[in-house]
Design a protein around this motif. Structure first.
Motif, PDB file in Angstrom:
ATOM      1  N   ALA A  22     -23.151  47.363-107.450  1.00 51.41           N
ATOM      2  CA  ALA A  22     -24.120  48.020-106.120  1.00 51.41           C
ATOM      3  C   ALA A  22     -24.903  49.157-106.995  1.00 51.41           C
ATOM      4  O   ALA A  22     -26.055  48.728-108.087  1.00 51.41           O
ATOM      5  CB  ALA A  22     -24.347  47.688-105.102  1.00 51.41           C
ATOM      6  N   ARG A  23     -23.448  50.000-107.593  1.00 52.52           N
ATOM      7  CA  ARG A  23     -24.527  50.785-108.084  1.00 52.52           C
ATOM      8  C   ARG A  23     -24.947  50.390-109.752  1.00 52.52           C
ATOM      9  O   ARG A  23     -26.525  51.169-109.909  1.00 52.52           O
ATOM     10  CB  ARG A  23     -23.029  52.400-107.668  1.00 52.52           C
ATOM     11  CG  ARG A  23     -22.988  52.635-106.885  1.00 52.52           C
ATOM     12  CD  ARG A  23     -21.730  54.184-107.526  1.00 52.52           C
ATOM     13  NE  ARG A  23     -21.203  53.236-108.460  1.00 52.52           N
ATOM     14  CZ  ARG A  23     -19.940  52.892-106.791  1.00 52.52           C
ATOM     15  NH1 ARG A  23     -20.004  53.425-105.654  1.00 52.52           N
ATOM     16  NH2 ARG A  23     -18.725  52.687-107.296  1.00 52.52           N
ATOM     17  N   ARG A  26     -28.422  48.967-109.208  1.00 54.75           N
ATOM     18  CA  ARG A  26     -29.509  50.448-108.907  1.00 54.75           C
ATOM     19  C   ARG A  26     -30.309  51.216-109.416  1.00 54.75           C
ATOM     20  O   ARG A  26     -31.002  51.068-109.822  1.00 54.75           O
ATOM     21  CB  ARG A  26     -28.660  50.950-107.608  1.00 54.75           C
ATOM     22  CG  ARG A  26     -28.086  50.024-106.183  1.00 54.75           C
ATOM     23  CD  ARG A  26     -28.487  51.823-105.254  1.00 54.75           C
ATOM     24  NE  ARG A  26     -27.048  52.275-105.786  1.00 54.75           N
ATOM     25  CZ  ARG A  26     -26.157  52.307-104.562  1.00 54.75           C
ATOM     26  NH1 ARG A  26     -25.712  50.916-104.506  1.00 54.75           N
ATOM     27  NH2 ARG A  26     -25.157  52.722-105.217  1.00 54.75           N
ATOM     28  N   SER A  35     -40.626  43.889-112.705  1.00 56.63           N
ATOM     29  CA  SER A  35     -39.715  44.160-111.061  1.00 56.63           C
ATOM     30  C   SER A  35     -38.133  43.336-111.298  1.00 56.63           C
ATOM     31  O   SER A  35     -38.257  42.655-111.849  1.00 56.63           O
ATOM     32  CB  SER A  35     -40.796  44.151-109.641  1.00 56.63           C
ATOM     33  OG  SER A  35     -40.144  42.050-110.199  1.00 56.63           O
ATOM     34  N   GLU A  37     -34.852  42.276-108.934  1.00 54.71           N
ATOM     35  CA  GLU A  37     -34.892  41.874-107.658  1.00 54.71           C
ATOM     36  C   GLU A  37     -33.160  41.331-107.554  1.00 54.71           C
ATOM     37  O   GLU A  37     -32.673  40.484-108.673  1.00 54.71           O
ATOM     38  CB  GLU A  37     -35.514  40.039-106.634  1.00 54.71           C
ATOM     39  CG  GLU A  37     -35.280  38.688-107.495  1.00 54.71           C
ATOM     40  CD  GLU A  37     -35.579  37.679-106.437  1.00 54.71           C
ATOM     41  OE1 GLU A  37     -36.405  38.257-105.797  1.00 54.71           O
ATOM     42  OE2 GLU A  37     -35.829  36.620-106.940  1.00 54.71           O
ATOM     43  N   TRP A  38     -32.151  41.272-106.167  1.00 58.23           N
ATOM     44  CA  TRP A  38     -30.538  40.769-106.424  1.00 58.23           C
ATOM     45  C   TRP A  38     -30.257  40.282-105.334  1.00 58.23           C
ATOM     46  O   TRP A  38     -30.519  40.138-104.251  1.00 58.23           O
ATOM     47  CB  TRP A  38     -29.696  42.382-106.587  1.00 58.23           C
ATOM     48  CG  TRP A  38     -28.395  42.438-106.807  1.00 58.23           C
ATOM     49  CD1 TRP A  38     -27.807  41.210-107.497  1.00 58.23           C
ATOM     50  CD2 TRP A  38     -27.163  43.303-106.345  1.00 58.23           C
ATOM     51  NE1 TRP A  38     -26.247  40.924-107.279  1.00 58.23           N
ATOM     52  CE2 TRP A  38     -26.343  42.114-106.687  1.00 58.23           C
ATOM     53  CE3 TRP A  38     -27.286  43.951-104.935  1.00 58.23           C
ATOM     54  CZ2 TRP A  38     -25.154  42.879-106.134  1.00 58.23           C
ATOM     55  CZ3 TRP A  38     -26.268  44.673-104.764  1.00 58.23           C
ATOM     56  CH2 TRP A  38     -25.132  43.950-105.160  1.00 58.23           C
ATOM     57  N   LEU A  53     -24.222  45.884 -98.010  1.00 58.42           N
ATOM     58  CA  LEU A  53     -25.038  45.097 -99.444  1.00 58.42           C
ATOM     59  C   LEU A  53     -26.427  46.036 -98.446  1.00 58.42           C
ATOM     60  O   LEU A  53     -27.339  47.166 -99.561  1.00 58.42           O
ATOM     61  CB  LEU A  53     -25.176  44.267 -99.268  1.00 58.42           C
ATOM     62  CG  LEU A  53     -23.823  43.637-100.141  1.00 58.42           C
ATOM     63  CD1 LEU A  53     -24.298  41.997-100.485  1.00 58.42           C
ATOM     64  CD2 LEU A  53     -23.982  44.296-102.069  1.00 58.42           C
ATOM     65  N   ALA A  55     -30.407  46.620 -96.946  1.00 64.51           N
ATOM     66  CA  ALA A  55     -31.378  46.244 -97.638  1.00 64.51           C
ATOM     67  C   ALA A  55     -31.528  46.467 -99.655  1.00 64.51           C
ATOM     68  O   ALA A  55     -32.671  45.453 -99.779  1.00 64.51           O
ATOM     69  CB  ALA A  55     -33.219  47.620 -97.262  1.00 64.51           C
ATOM     70  N   GLN A  56     -30.545  46.510 -99.706  1.00 68.12           N
ATOM     71  CA  GLN A  56     -30.596  46.073-101.326  1.00 68.12           C
ATOM     72  C   GLN A  56     -29.918  45.360-101.901  1.00 68.12           C
ATOM     73  O   GLN A  56     -30.943  45.196-103.474  1.00 68.12           O
ATOM     74  CB  GLN A  56     -29.455  47.410-102.041  1.00 68.12           C
ATOM     75  CG  GLN A  56     -28.072  47.067-101.876  1.00 68.12           C
ATOM     76  CD  GLN A  56     -26.725  48.065-102.585  1.00 68.12           C
ATOM     77  OE1 GLN A  56     -26.972  48.778-103.907  1.00 68.12           O
ATOM     78  NE2 GLN A  56     -25.725  48.389-101.642  1.00 68.12           N
ATOM     79  N   ALA A  57     -30.179  43.881-101.625  1.00 74.12           N
ATOM     80  CA  ALA A  57     -29.784  43.226-102.083  1.00 74.12           C
ATOM     81  C   ALA A  57     -30.475  42.033-101.168  1.00 74.12           C
ATOM     82  O   ALA A  57     -30.631  42.023 -99.557  1.00 74.12           O
ATOM     83  CB  ALA A  57     -28.307  42.631-101.747  1.00 74.12           C
ATOM     84  N   GLU A  58     -30.801  41.098-101.541  1.00 74.06           N
ATOM     85  CA  GLU A  58     -31.669  39.501-100.966  1.00 74.06           C
ATOM     86  C   GLU A  58     -30.348  38.878-101.113  1.00 74.06           C
ATOM     87  O   GLU A  58     -30.154  38.239-101.412  1.00 74.06           O
ATOM     88  CB  GLU A  58     -32.539  38.843-102.169  1.00 74.06           C
ATOM     89  CG  GLU A  58     -33.765  39.990-102.087  1.00 74.06           C
ATOM     90  CD  GLU A  58     -34.640  39.627-101.149  1.00 74.06           C
ATOM     91  OE1 GLU A  58     -34.925  39.176 -99.682  1.00 74.06           O
ATOM     92  OE2 GLU A  58     -34.903  40.603-101.061  1.00 74.06           O
ATOM     93  N   TYR A  59     -30.031  38.760 -99.904  1.00 74.96           N
ATOM     94  CA  TYR A  59     -28.296  38.353 -98.747  1.00 74.96           C
ATOM     95  C   TYR A  59     -28.380  37.241 -98.410  1.00 74.96           C
ATOM     96  O   TYR A  59     -29.632  36.835 -97.335  1.00 74.96           O
ATOM     97  CB  TYR A  59     -27.649  38.979 -97.837  1.00 74.96           C
ATOM     98  CG  TYR A  59     -26.614  39.286 -97.540  1.00 74.96           C
ATOM     99  CD1 TYR A  59     -25.308  39.227 -98.567  1.00 74.96           C
ATOM    100  CD2 TYR A  59     -25.853  37.945 -96.197  1.00 74.96           C
ATOM    101  CE1 TYR A  59     -24.216  38.583 -98.068  1.00 74.96           C
ATOM    102  CE2 TYR A  59     -25.219  38.119 -95.953  1.00 74.96           C
ATOM    103  CZ  TYR A  59     -24.473  38.411 -96.783  1.00 74.96           C
ATOM    104  OH  TYR A  59     -22.719  37.543 -96.018  1.00 74.96           O
TER     105      TYR A  59
END
Length: 268
Positions: A22-23, A26, A35, A37-38, A53, A55-59
């Motif tokens: 994840a780091r 980012r 742009s 998206e993850w 995860l 809000a950093q990913a579309e999970y």
């Protein structure tokens, strides 16, 4: 604004390094106008990664165990990007990774690209590898012909593949096999289209005891994925199929709409 979709299939019991993955996402430094998206899809009956995860990913999660190929394809169904970057849940993208490969798509009429990878060892050290293929443009079919001459061993890694989303969807996404699904997808796109082999190290391939390649859930299939990949390459070549280059970054699957299922109910 074009989007690049980073797609990660995750599995809670073996996602020990997801925070570092994840780091890396980012930290991406995108070219102007792009742009990111993850899109993370979690496999398994008991999802556990949503809170980590945030809000950093579309999970999304499967709710059952489907395997890595199906999990990747479910993530692909939610992706909106014109380009797709594969990223396993234990690997690391370096900060310049996406920008490096996106520029190759902007400069050349290619469908896929890979950057060089260093092994990331358990003690944190990195081990580099020399490329078996020339850097730069790789004409359609060259990668697979090399593999055919070398016993079904490929000179580039499907784990670091960036590909046009429409092209990936056109070949059916990641191949629905329990092992080497990323390899078989690479085989198809590289047989049908030109690609790019970049000398820049863009990602780290983590070597650790829990990685899927060391702990197969499908014993006895160690060579089956490579055999399927070779068969696929030869079948595509024999069929005379080819794809032309897509000159723009439009699309990505966002214009698809699915209505109610109107199949008649079974009778009798």
């Amino acid at each position: 604004m074009p989007t690049v979709s980073v797609i990660t299939a995750a599995y809670g019991p073996s996602a020990h390094h997801l925070a570092e993955t994840a780091r890396g996402v980012r930290a991406q430094q995108l070219p102007p106008g792009w742009s990111l998206e993850w899109v993370v899809q979690e496999d398994g009956e008991r999802p556990v990664l949503a809170d980590a995860l945030g809000a950093q990913a579309e999970y999304g999660h499967n709710g059952t165990r489907l395997g890595i190929a199906a999990t990747r394809n479910l993530a692909l169904a939610r992706a909106t990007g014109a380009l797709v970057q594969n990223l396993d849940h234990d690997d690391v993208l370096l900060p310049h990774a996406l920008a490096t490969l996106i520029r190759r798509f902007e400069e050349h009429p290619i469908h896929w690209a890979v950057g060089a990878a260093d092994d990331l060892l358990e003690d944190g050290a990195r081990r580099s590898w020399d490329s078996a293929m020339p850097f730069g443009l790789l004409p359609a079919g060259d990668v697979n012909r090399w593999a055919e001459r070398h016993g079904g061993n490929w000179p580039v890694h499907g784990g670091g593949l960036m590909v046009r989303a429409d092209t990936l969807r056109a070949i059916g996404g990641w191949t629905g096999i329990p092992v080497d699904d990323d390899l078989a997808a690479l085989v198809a796109v590289s047989e049908l289209t030109d690609g790019w082999n970049d000398p820049t190290v863009t990602w780290l391939y983590r070597k650790h005891p829990a990685q899927t390649t060391r702990n197969s859930h499908y014993p006895g299939l160690e060579d089956t994925g490579r055999r399927i990949a070779l068969q696929r390459a030869k079948a595509l070549r024999n069929a005379g199929l080819a794809l032309t280059a897509a000159p723009s970054f439009d699309g990505g699957g966002t214009d698809v709409r699915v209505g109610p299922n109107i199949k008649p109910a079974p009778t009798g």
